[in-house]
Write a protein that holds these residues in place. Sequence first.
Motif, PDB file in Angstrom:
ATOM      1  N   GLY A 169       0.810  -1.211   0.000  1.00 54.04           N
ATOM      2  CA  GLY A 169       0.000   0.000   0.000  1.00 54.04           C
ATOM      3  C   GLY A 169       0.844   1.261   0.000  1.00 54.04           C
ATOM      4  N   VAL A 170       1.924   1.243   0.779  1.00 55.79           N
ATOM      5  CA  VAL A 170       2.839   2.390   0.796  1.00 55.79           C
ATOM      6  C   VAL A 170       3.512   2.536  -0.565  1.00 55.79           C
TER       7      VAL A 170
ATOM      8  N   VAL B 103     -14.307   2.710  -4.182  1.00 50.67           N
ATOM      9  CA  VAL B 103     -15.693   3.129  -3.941  1.00 50.67           C
ATOM     10  C   VAL B 103     -16.000   3.069  -2.445  1.00 50.67           C
ATOM     11  N   VAL B 104     -15.567   1.994  -1.785  1.00 48.86           N
ATOM     12  CA  VAL B 104     -15.751   1.870  -0.333  1.00 48.86           C
ATOM     13  C   VAL B 104     -15.044   3.024   0.372  1.00 48.86           C
ATOM     14  N   ASN B 105     -13.785   3.268  -0.001  1.00 47.65           N
ATOM     15  CA  ASN B 105     -12.989   4.339   0.595  1.00 47.65           C
ATOM     16  C   ASN B 105     -13.711   5.685   0.477  1.00 47.65           C
ATOM     17  N   ASN B 106     -14.099   6.039  -0.720  1.00 50.48           N
ATOM     18  CA  ASN B 106     -14.764   7.325  -0.949  1.00 50.48           C
ATOM     19  C   ASN B 106     -16.145   7.381  -0.306  1.00 50.48           C
ATOM     20  N   GLY B 107     -16.820   6.250  -0.256  1.00 48.36           N
ATOM     21  CA  GLY B 107     -18.119   6.193   0.414  1.00 48.36           C
ATOM     22  C   GLY B 107     -18.008   6.483   1.904  1.00 48.36           C
ATOM     23  N   VAL B 108     -17.034   5.873   2.547  1.00 46.61           N
ATOM     24  CA  VAL B 108     -16.821   6.130   3.975  1.00 46.61           C
ATOM     25  C   VAL B 108     -16.446   7.593   4.193  1.00 46.61           C
ATOM     26  N   TYR B 109     -15.594   8.124   3.333  1.00 46.32           N
ATOM     27  CA  TYR B 109     -15.224   9.539   3.409  1.00 46.32           C
ATOM     28  C   TYR B 109     -16.472  10.427   3.418  1.00 46.32           C
ATOM     29  N   LEU B 110     -17.358  10.194   2.462  1.00 40.19           N
ATOM     30  CA  LEU B 110     -18.580  10.995   2.365  1.00 40.19           C
ATOM     31  C   LEU B 110     -19.507  10.782   3.559  1.00 40.19           C
TER      32      LEU B 110
ATOM     33  N   VAL C 245      -9.433  13.674   8.585  1.00 32.28           N
ATOM     34  CA  VAL C 245      -9.997  12.652   9.472  1.00 32.28           C
ATOM     35  C   VAL C 245     -10.868  11.698   8.657  1.00 32.28           C
ATOM     36  N   ALA C 246     -11.686  12.254   7.776  1.00 31.28           N
ATOM     37  CA  ALA C 246     -12.535  11.425   6.924  1.00 31.28           C
ATOM     38  C   ALA C 246     -11.704  10.639   5.918  1.00 31.28           C
ATOM     39  N   VAL C 247     -10.639  11.244   5.422  1.00 31.61           N
ATOM     40  CA  VAL C 247      -9.725  10.531   4.513  1.00 31.61           C
ATOM     41  C   VAL C 247      -9.128   9.329   5.238  1.00 31.61           C
TER      42      VAL C 247
ATOM     43  N   ALA D  69      -8.690   3.566   5.945  1.00 30.74           N
ATOM     44  CA  ALA D  69      -8.643   2.379   6.803  1.00 30.74           C
ATOM     45  C   ALA D  69      -9.680   1.345   6.365  1.00 30.74           C
ATOM     46  N   VAL D  70     -10.895   1.797   6.124  1.00 32.51           N
ATOM     47  CA  VAL D  70     -11.948   0.865   5.703  1.00 32.51           C
ATOM     48  C   VAL D  70     -11.671   0.358   4.293  1.00 32.51           C
ATOM     49  N   GLY D  71     -11.224   1.230   3.395  1.00 30.17           N
ATOM     50  CA  GLY D  71     -10.906   0.820   2.025  1.00 30.17           C
ATOM     51  C   GLY D  71      -9.769  -0.177   1.963  1.00 30.17           C
TER      52      GLY D  71
END
Length: 137
Positions: free
Chosen positions: A15-16, A86-93, A108-110, A115-117
Amino acid sequence: MSHVRRELLLFAVGGVLGLLVDAGIAQSLVSFAGWNIYTARIVSFLSAATATWWWNRRHTFAHRQSGRSARAEWLHWMGLMAAGAVVNNGVYLIVLEAFPALRPWPAVAVAAGSAVGATANFLFARTLLFRSRKTAA
């Protein structure tokens, strides 16, 4: 160290690596080649996802197999990573809508989305793509 812990650690390293490829290419295309931010992001995402596929295929899930050709495996990986995005951006929103006080602090939302993504991407990769252990030939 358990197999899952080792996989999680190596997945994080990948990921890094992907982040460095993604950010480096996007920044370079915008700053040095004059590309717009959206086109640059398409190229940087595809490059980063390809780099993480290679890393995870060679290192994280080296003891597992997808049962697909390299090309089919790469295409499947790209689809899974797009679903993770999509999961990542969904959690952000969701975080920003649920906690309006965080709007001045989108990092914080990022972080929550990342983390969830990342968790979703790991689970997708391990259970939907590299789901079988390699057998001795």
